[in-house]
Scaffold this motif. Structure first.
Motif, PDB file in Angstrom:
ATOM      1  N   THR A  25       0.854  -1.182   0.000  1.00 27.74           N
ATOM      2  CA  THR A  25       0.000   0.000   0.000  1.00 27.74           C
ATOM      3  C   THR A  25       0.891   1.234   0.000  1.00 27.74           C
ATOM      4  O   THR A  25       1.756   1.382   0.868  1.00 27.74           O
ATOM      5  CB  THR A  25      -0.913   0.009   1.232  1.00 27.74           C
ATOM      6  OG1 THR A  25      -1.697  -1.184   1.231  1.00 27.74           O
ATOM      7  CG2 THR A  25      -1.830   1.214   1.236  1.00 27.74           C
ATOM      8  N   VAL A  26       0.673   2.119  -0.970  1.00 26.60           N
ATOM      9  CA  VAL A  26       1.516   3.304  -1.126  1.00 26.60           C
ATOM     10  C   VAL A  26       0.646   4.550  -1.027  1.00 26.60           C
ATOM     11  O   VAL A  26      -0.467   4.590  -1.553  1.00 26.60           O
ATOM     12  CB  VAL A  26       2.259   3.272  -2.484  1.00 26.60           C
ATOM     13  CG1 VAL A  26       3.143   4.495  -2.644  1.00 26.60           C
ATOM     14  CG2 VAL A  26       3.086   1.997  -2.611  1.00 26.60           C
ATOM     15  N   VAL A  27       1.153   5.551  -0.323  1.00 26.51           N
ATOM     16  CA  VAL A  27       0.493   6.847  -0.190  1.00 26.51           C
ATOM     17  C   VAL A  27       1.423   7.901  -0.795  1.00 26.51           C
ATOM     18  O   VAL A  27       2.645   7.742  -0.754  1.00 26.51           O
ATOM     19  CB  VAL A  27       0.160   7.164   1.297  1.00 26.51           C
ATOM     20  CG1 VAL A  27       1.424   7.255   2.128  1.00 26.51           C
ATOM     21  CG2 VAL A  27      -0.673   8.415   1.417  1.00 26.51           C
ATOM     22  N   ALA A  28       0.845   8.948  -1.380  1.00 24.79           N
ATOM     23  CA  ALA A  28       1.684   9.972  -2.004  1.00 24.79           C
ATOM     24  C   ALA A  28       1.036  11.341  -1.933  1.00 24.79           C
ATOM     25  O   ALA A  28      -0.188  11.471  -1.842  1.00 24.79           O
ATOM     26  CB  ALA A  28       1.954   9.621  -3.465  1.00 24.79           C
ATOM     27  N   ALA A  29       1.889  12.350  -2.003  1.00 27.79           N
ATOM     28  CA  ALA A  29       1.478  13.737  -2.202  1.00 27.79           C
ATOM     29  C   ALA A  29       2.302  14.247  -3.371  1.00 27.79           C
ATOM     30  O   ALA A  29       3.441  13.840  -3.560  1.00 27.79           O
ATOM     31  CB  ALA A  29       1.752  14.569  -0.958  1.00 27.79           C
ATOM     32  N   PHE A  30       1.719  15.110  -4.193  1.00 25.39           N
ATOM     33  CA  PHE A  30       2.492  15.663  -5.296  1.00 25.39           C
ATOM     34  C   PHE A  30       2.418  17.177  -5.276  1.00 25.39           C
ATOM     35  O   PHE A  30       1.399  17.771  -4.982  1.00 25.39           O
ATOM     36  CB  PHE A  30       2.102  15.065  -6.659  1.00 25.39           C
ATOM     37  CG  PHE A  30       0.641  14.961  -6.959  1.00 25.39           C
ATOM     38  CD1 PHE A  30       0.004  15.905  -7.743  1.00 25.39           C
ATOM     39  CD2 PHE A  30      -0.109  13.897  -6.486  1.00 25.39           C
ATOM     40  CE1 PHE A  30      -1.334  15.801  -8.047  1.00 25.39           C
ATOM     41  CE2 PHE A  30      -1.448  13.777  -6.780  1.00 25.39           C
ATOM     42  CZ  PHE A  30      -2.066  14.738  -7.563  1.00 25.39           C
ATOM     43  N   THR A  31       3.586  17.789  -5.537  1.00 28.47           N
ATOM     44  CA  THR A  31       3.750  19.228  -5.436  1.00 28.47           C
ATOM     45  C   THR A  31       4.448  19.756  -6.682  1.00 28.47           C
ATOM     46  O   THR A  31       4.976  18.991  -7.488  1.00 28.47           O
ATOM     47  CB  THR A  31       4.617  19.583  -4.206  1.00 28.47           C
ATOM     48  OG1 THR A  31       5.885  18.954  -4.358  1.00 28.47           O
ATOM     49  CG2 THR A  31       3.964  19.118  -2.912  1.00 28.47           C
ATOM     50  N   ALA A  32       4.475  21.090  -6.806  1.00 32.34           N
ATOM     51  CA  ALA A  32       5.190  21.714  -7.915  1.00 32.34           C
ATOM     52  C   ALA A  32       6.669  21.405  -7.777  1.00 32.34           C
ATOM     53  O   ALA A  32       7.205  21.358  -6.677  1.00 32.34           O
ATOM     54  CB  ALA A  32       4.953  23.211  -7.915  1.00 32.34           C
TER      55      ALA A  32
ATOM     56  N   GLY B  87      -3.079  10.783  -2.739  1.00 27.39           N
ATOM     57  CA  GLY B  87      -3.924   9.607  -2.761  1.00 27.39           C
ATOM     58  C   GLY B  87      -3.197   8.360  -2.285  1.00 27.39           C
ATOM     59  O   GLY B  87      -2.017   8.417  -1.914  1.00 27.39           O
ATOM     60  N   VAL B  88      -3.911   7.236  -2.288  1.00 27.86           N
ATOM     61  CA  VAL B  88      -3.400   5.945  -1.842  1.00 27.86           C
ATOM     62  C   VAL B  88      -3.735   4.912  -2.907  1.00 27.86           C
ATOM     63  O   VAL B  88      -4.815   4.977  -3.503  1.00 27.86           O
ATOM     64  CB  VAL B  88      -4.060   5.539  -0.493  1.00 27.86           C
ATOM     65  CG1 VAL B  88      -3.592   4.163  -0.053  1.00 27.86           C
ATOM     66  CG2 VAL B  88      -3.788   6.568   0.564  1.00 27.86           C
ATOM     67  N   TRP B  89      -2.846   3.931  -3.137  1.00 28.65           N
ATOM     68  CA  TRP B  89      -3.108   2.869  -4.101  1.00 28.65           C
ATOM     69  C   TRP B  89      -2.333   1.629  -3.682  1.00 28.65           C
ATOM     70  O   TRP B  89      -1.451   1.673  -2.838  1.00 28.65           O
ATOM     71  CB  TRP B  89      -2.742   3.285  -5.522  1.00 28.65           C
ATOM     72  CG  TRP B  89      -1.283   3.450  -5.762  1.00 28.65           C
ATOM     73  CD1 TRP B  89      -0.421   2.558  -6.328  1.00 28.65           C
ATOM     74  CD2 TRP B  89      -0.473   4.597  -5.434  1.00 28.65           C
ATOM     75  NE1 TRP B  89       0.851   3.061  -6.380  1.00 28.65           N
ATOM     76  CE2 TRP B  89       0.842   4.307  -5.832  1.00 28.65           C
ATOM     77  CE3 TRP B  89      -0.753   5.819  -4.857  1.00 28.65           C
ATOM     78  CZ2 TRP B  89       1.882   5.215  -5.660  1.00 28.65           C
ATOM     79  CZ3 TRP B  89       0.287   6.716  -4.672  1.00 28.65           C
ATOM     80  CH2 TRP B  89       1.579   6.408  -5.076  1.00 28.65           C
ATOM     81  N   ALA B  90      -2.689   0.498  -4.285  1.00 31.09           N
ATOM     82  CA  ALA B  90      -2.012  -0.776  -4.020  1.00 31.09           C
ATOM     83  C   ALA B  90      -1.103  -1.120  -5.184  1.00 31.09           C
ATOM     84  O   ALA B  90      -1.481  -0.976  -6.343  1.00 31.09           O
ATOM     85  CB  ALA B  90      -3.036  -1.883  -3.823  1.00 31.09           C
ATOM     86  N   VAL B  91       0.117  -1.554  -4.872  1.00 32.59           N
ATOM     87  CA  VAL B  91       1.087  -1.967  -5.885  1.00 32.59           C
ATOM     88  C   VAL B  91       1.268  -3.480  -5.774  1.00 32.59           C
ATOM     89  O   VAL B  91       1.560  -3.979  -4.693  1.00 32.59           O
ATOM     90  CB  VAL B  91       2.445  -1.251  -5.678  1.00 32.59           C
ATOM     91  CG1 VAL B  91       3.446  -1.695  -6.740  1.00 32.59           C
ATOM     92  CG2 VAL B  91       2.270   0.250  -5.674  1.00 32.59           C
ATOM     93  N   PRO B  92       1.055  -4.207  -6.892  1.00 34.95           N
ATOM     94  CA  PRO B  92       1.235  -5.667  -6.839  1.00 34.95           C
ATOM     95  C   PRO B  92       2.691  -6.056  -6.622  1.00 34.95           C
ATOM     96  O   PRO B  92       3.595  -5.316  -6.898  1.00 34.95           O
ATOM     97  CB  PRO B  92       0.735  -6.130  -8.198  1.00 34.95           C
ATOM     98  CG  PRO B  92       0.761  -4.944  -9.087  1.00 34.95           C
ATOM     99  CD  PRO B  92       0.693  -3.744  -8.210  1.00 34.95           C
TER     100      PRO B  92
END
Length: 138
Positions: free
Chosen positions: A108-115, A133-138
Protein backbone atom coordinates in the motif's frame (compact mmCIF):
# COMPACT_ATOMS: atom_id res chain seq x y z
CA UNK A 1 -14.02 -40.36 -28.81
CA UNK A 2 -12.75 -39.46 -25.32
CA UNK A 3 -9.15 -39.68 -26.52
CA UNK A 4 -9.92 -37.33 -29.42
CA UNK A 5 -11.56 -34.81 -27.08
CA UNK A 6 -8.52 -34.98 -24.75
CA UNK A 7 -6.13 -34.36 -27.64
CA UNK A 8 -8.24 -31.41 -28.83
CA UNK A 9 -8.32 -29.91 -25.32
CA UNK A 10 -4.54 -30.33 -24.92
CA UNK A 11 -3.96 -28.64 -28.29
CA UNK A 12 -6.14 -25.68 -27.26
CA UNK A 13 -4.34 -25.27 -23.95
CA UNK A 14 -0.90 -25.41 -25.56
CA UNK A 15 -1.91 -22.89 -28.23
CA UNK A 16 -3.41 -20.43 -25.72
CA UNK A 17 -1.38 -17.28 -25.02
CA UNK A 18 0.05 -16.91 -21.51
CA UNK A 19 -2.25 -15.27 -18.99
CA UNK A 20 -1.30 -11.69 -18.26
CA UNK A 21 -2.99 -9.13 -16.05
CA UNK A 22 -3.81 -5.81 -17.65
CA UNK A 23 -2.25 -2.70 -16.13
CA UNK A 24 -4.37 -0.96 -13.50
CA UNK A 25 -4.92 2.81 -13.77
CA UNK A 26 -5.86 4.66 -10.57
CA UNK A 27 -6.60 8.39 -10.58
CA UNK A 28 -5.49 9.83 -7.25
CA UNK A 29 -8.52 11.61 -5.73
CA UNK A 30 -6.94 14.88 -4.52
CA UNK A 31 -5.82 17.15 -7.41
CA UNK A 32 -2.78 19.42 -7.30
CA UNK A 33 -3.71 23.13 -7.30
CA UNK A 34 -1.20 25.81 -8.11
CA UNK A 35 -0.26 29.02 -9.85
CA UNK A 36 2.21 29.68 -12.63
CA UNK A 37 3.95 32.96 -13.36
CA UNK A 38 3.85 34.31 -16.86
CA UNK A 39 6.76 35.94 -18.66
CA UNK A 40 5.65 39.32 -17.27
CA UNK A 41 5.99 38.05 -13.69
CA UNK A 42 2.25 38.24 -13.05
CA UNK A 43 0.47 35.09 -11.93
CA UNK A 44 -1.78 33.25 -14.33
CA UNK A 45 -5.14 31.90 -13.22
CA UNK A 46 -4.98 29.01 -10.70
CA UNK A 47 -4.85 25.60 -12.31
CA UNK A 48 -5.25 22.04 -11.10
CA UNK A 49 -4.46 18.56 -12.32
CA UNK A 50 -4.91 14.98 -11.23
CA UNK A 51 -2.24 12.26 -11.32
CA UNK A 52 -2.89 8.76 -12.66
CA UNK A 53 -0.98 5.86 -11.09
CA UNK A 54 -0.36 2.85 -13.36
CA UNK A 55 0.61 -0.53 -11.88
CA UNK A 56 0.96 -3.90 -13.55
CA UNK A 57 1.15 -7.39 -12.04
CA UNK A 58 3.73 -8.24 -14.77
CA UNK A 59 6.01 -5.53 -13.26
CA UNK A 60 5.71 -6.08 -9.48
CA UNK A 61 6.81 -3.19 -7.29
CA UNK A 62 6.96 -0.70 -10.18
CA UNK A 63 4.73 2.39 -10.31
CA UNK A 64 4.26 4.79 -13.22
CA UNK A 65 2.81 8.27 -12.72
CA UNK A 66 1.33 10.54 -15.37
CA UNK A 67 -0.66 13.75 -15.45
CA UNK A 68 -4.29 13.29 -16.40
CA UNK A 69 -4.60 16.55 -18.34
CA UNK A 70 -1.58 16.10 -20.62
CA UNK A 71 1.84 14.51 -20.75
CA UNK A 72 3.58 17.73 -19.69
CA UNK A 73 3.48 18.82 -16.07
CA UNK A 74 6.07 20.11 -13.64
CA UNK A 75 5.25 18.01 -10.58
CA UNK A 76 7.15 15.81 -8.15
CA UNK A 77 5.38 12.85 -6.53
CA UNK A 78 6.56 12.21 -2.94
CA UNK A 79 5.58 8.61 -2.05
CA UNK A 80 5.77 6.34 1.00
CA UNK A 81 5.14 2.57 1.00
CA UNK A 82 3.16 1.83 4.17
CA UNK A 83 3.86 -1.91 3.86
CA UNK A 84 7.67 -1.71 3.61
CA UNK A 85 8.56 1.71 5.03
CA UNK A 86 10.38 2.69 1.82
CA UNK A 87 9.91 6.24 0.50
CA UNK A 88 11.13 8.40 -2.33
CA UNK A 89 10.17 10.84 -5.06
CA UNK A 90 9.32 10.53 -8.74
CA UNK A 91 9.82 13.42 -11.14
CA UNK A 92 7.21 14.38 -13.68
CA UNK A 93 9.50 17.18 -14.76
CA UNK A 94 10.06 18.12 -18.37
CA UNK A 95 13.37 16.67 -19.56
CA UNK A 96 13.62 13.99 -16.85
CA UNK A 97 15.32 10.81 -18.11
CA UNK A 98 12.63 8.50 -16.65
CA UNK A 99 9.64 10.75 -16.01
CA UNK A 100 7.20 9.33 -13.51
CA UNK A 101 8.67 5.81 -13.24
CA UNK A 102 9.83 4.54 -9.85
CA UNK A 103 10.26 1.33 -7.88
CA UNK A 104 7.92 1.83 -4.90
CA UNK A 105 7.90 -1.85 -3.95
CA UNK A 106 4.79 -3.95 -3.49
CA UNK A 107 2.18 -2.96 -0.93
CA UNK A 108 0.00 0.00 0.00
CA UNK A 109 1.52 3.30 -1.13
CA UNK A 110 0.49 6.85 -0.19
CA UNK A 111 1.68 9.97 -2.00
CA UNK A 112 1.48 13.74 -2.20
CA UNK A 113 2.49 15.66 -5.30
CA UNK A 114 3.75 19.23 -5.44
CA UNK A 115 5.19 21.71 -7.91
CA UNK A 116 8.73 20.80 -8.83
CA UNK A 117 9.98 23.52 -11.14
CA UNK A 118 13.10 25.60 -10.63
CA UNK A 119 12.77 28.68 -8.43
CA UNK A 120 12.81 32.02 -10.20
CA UNK A 121 12.11 30.51 -13.62
CA UNK A 122 9.15 32.13 -15.42
CA UNK A 123 6.31 29.63 -15.69
CA UNK A 124 7.43 27.67 -12.61
CA UNK A 125 4.35 26.47 -10.75
CA UNK A 126 3.73 27.35 -7.12
CA UNK A 127 1.88 24.82 -4.96
CA UNK A 128 -1.33 26.12 -3.41
CA UNK A 129 -2.65 22.67 -2.45
CA UNK A 130 -0.67 19.45 -2.88
CA UNK A 131 -2.49 16.57 -4.53
CA UNK A 132 -2.47 13.06 -3.19
CA UNK A 133 -3.92 9.61 -2.76
CA UNK A 134 -3.40 5.95 -1.84
CA UNK A 135 -3.11 2.87 -4.10
CA UNK A 136 -2.01 -0.78 -4.02
CA UNK A 137 1.09 -1.97 -5.89
CA UNK A 138 1.24 -5.67 -6.84
Amino acid sequence: MTTLAGIALAALLLAAPPVSAAPTDTVLPIPFAGLTNGATGFSNAPSSTYITVVTNADEPGLTRFRCVADSYCELVVHWHNLSTGESGAADLLYGSSTPGVTRTGSGTVVAAFTAGGARGYPGTPTTLLPGGGVWAVP
